[in-house]
Motif scaffolding. Sequence first.
Motif, PDB file in Angstrom:
ATOM      1  N   UNK A   5       0.777  -1.258   0.205  1.00 43.04           N
ATOM      2  CA  UNK A   5       0.113  -0.064   0.160  1.00 43.04           C
ATOM      3  C   UNK A   5       0.698   1.198  -0.045  1.00 43.04           C
ATOM      4  N   UNK A   7       1.499   4.466   1.377  1.00 46.42           N
ATOM      5  CA  UNK A   7       1.261   5.280   2.624  1.00 46.42           C
ATOM      6  C   UNK A   7       2.827   6.122   2.639  1.00 46.42           C
ATOM      7  N   UNK A  52      -5.208  -1.332  -7.976  1.00 48.58           N
ATOM      8  CA  UNK A  52      -5.670  -2.248  -6.527  1.00 48.58           C
ATOM      9  C   UNK A  52      -5.310  -3.491  -7.021  1.00 48.58           C
ATOM     10  N   UNK A 133      -3.609   4.377   7.286  1.00 56.01           N
ATOM     11  CA  UNK A 133      -5.047   4.664   7.647  1.00 56.01           C
ATOM     12  C   UNK A 133      -5.763   3.198   7.546  1.00 56.01           C
ATOM     13  N   UNK A 134      -5.443   2.262   7.027  1.00 59.12           N
ATOM     14  CA  UNK A 134      -6.308   1.040   6.848  1.00 59.12           C
ATOM     15  C   UNK A 134      -5.225  -0.181   6.952  1.00 59.12           C
ATOM     16  N   UNK A 164     -13.342   5.789   5.730  1.00 61.13           N
ATOM     17  CA  UNK A 164     -13.066   5.967   4.195  1.00 61.13           C
ATOM     18  C   UNK A 164     -12.335   4.908   3.545  1.00 61.13           C
ATOM     19  N   UNK A 165     -10.961   4.978   4.023  1.00 63.50           N
ATOM     20  CA  UNK A 165      -9.877   4.236   3.436  1.00 63.50           C
ATOM     21  C   UNK A 165     -10.162   2.772   3.418  1.00 63.50           C
ATOM     22  N   UNK A 168     -11.935   0.669   0.722  1.00 60.33           N
ATOM     23  CA  UNK A 168     -11.202   0.354  -0.741  1.00 60.33           C
ATOM     24  C   UNK A 168     -10.354  -1.019  -0.754  1.00 60.33           C
ATOM     25  N   UNK A 169     -10.010  -1.320   0.401  1.00 62.27           N
ATOM     26  CA  UNK A 169      -8.839  -2.489   0.491  1.00 62.27           C
ATOM     27  C   UNK A 169      -9.488  -3.656   1.000  1.00 62.27           C
ATOM     28  N   UNK A 193     -20.973   6.754   1.935  1.00 60.80           N
ATOM     29  CA  UNK A 193     -21.587   5.762   1.648  1.00 60.80           C
ATOM     30  C   UNK A 193     -20.972   4.652   0.858  1.00 60.80           C
ATOM     31  N   UNK A 194     -19.573   4.664   0.505  1.00 58.45           N
ATOM     32  CA  UNK A 194     -18.850   3.909  -0.013  1.00 58.45           C
ATOM     33  C   UNK A 194     -18.601   2.712   1.202  1.00 58.45           C
ATOM     34  N   UNK A 197     -22.071   0.924   1.226  1.00 57.64           N
ATOM     35  CA  UNK A 197     -22.282   0.051  -0.067  1.00 57.64           C
ATOM     36  C   UNK A 197     -21.432  -1.300   0.058  1.00 57.64           C
ATOM     37  N   UNK A 227     -28.122   3.461   0.248  1.00 56.61           N
ATOM     38  CA  UNK A 227     -26.905   3.088  -0.426  1.00 56.61           C
ATOM     39  C   UNK A 227     -26.632   1.676  -0.686  1.00 56.61           C
ATOM     40  N   UNK A 228     -27.403   0.630   0.082  1.00 51.71           N
ATOM     41  CA  UNK A 228     -26.873  -0.721   0.068  1.00 51.71           C
ATOM     42  C   UNK A 228     -28.374  -1.505   0.550  1.00 51.71           C
TER      43      UNK A 228
END
Lengths: 262, 113
Positions: A5, A7, A52, A133-134, A164-165, A168-169, A193-194, A197, A227-228
Amino acid sequence: MCDTCGCNQPPEAVTFRKPGEAGHHHDHNHHHHDHPHDQGASRTLQVETDILQQNNLLAQRNRGWFEAKGILALNLVSSPGSGKTTVLERTITALKDGMDVSVIEGDQQTLNDADRIAATGAPVIQVNTGKGCHLDAQMIRRACDKLAPADGSCLMIENVGNLVCPAMFDLGEAAKVVIISVTEGDDKPLKYPTMFAAADLCMINKIDLLPYVDFDVDKCEQAARAVNPRLEFFRISATTGEGLEQWYDWLKNRLGSSRTGS
Amino acid sequence: MHEMSIVSGILDIAENEARSAGARVINSVEIEVGGLAGVEIPSLEFCFEVARRGTLAAGAELIIHEIPGRGHCPDCDREVAVEYFMAVCPECGQALLEILQGRELRVRSINVD
């Protein structure tokens, strides 16, 4: 850069520790960079590669490994302070006799959460992400090498508190569980929402505080469903234990499916 | 700040491609970012400025193609713009939208010497 990642921190900035263990460094390959000064003719290379991809490949490897061992891996995500660790402490204690639970704790700093989990008797490893952050799939791989979760057990991955982060992972988990507490805003699913979702289950925690806060549970669920629509909800209090039975049942069902490979 | 991780991914992919093609300098990196990919473009640009130092892309330009979100409603069979995550079709208000595009996060090409 750390393994997959980055960072923008050196790889030794991410540490893996069990409670009571001193931190230590690992060796890693470092990137070597050329600094040429001669110039040739410029050309365009078609790449068409998912950014990714590296993490997603490693996550799929983790997923295959969990499936082969009948391990139910869950990725617990929330804002900081939503009560993830308290939910885990209570769950481990309640299910102690019927379920092996081990935990990967992700935080930027400290062993505090791992110490709390260790006090319940569950195997735990703390991943300190430094500035990261993740958690990412490579960190989970390395944490599992050290933690060695048992076949047919439940692996709880408590991600870094951040809505947030971590969305994505992919870590290779069977499901993402998002926790929101009633001391937050009931419109949070619309603001982030991400994550909502990407989640399979949403636990609304600290419902014992509802008389004291301006939080509309129905409105929150409605926002999350916008959103889901597949999202499931449990209203719980990790402090009083209210509503936790449905979460325990959900866990037992999912673990049963993991063990039989269905 | 996962944009820094994304940028690291971009630079790794670009450097690997450049090295396997025997290139020595990356002049530009062209990427696609979907409107629903969860990435802030100003943060991405800022992180690229910082992270490219010391790499083959130290002087490279980052060219970003934004891919707008689009969805399809299986109920009314319309194709609609999707600006953020939502499940309800803005046309018929009923069905669950299928996302057709907007989740992209891809290195399209690099220009090298």
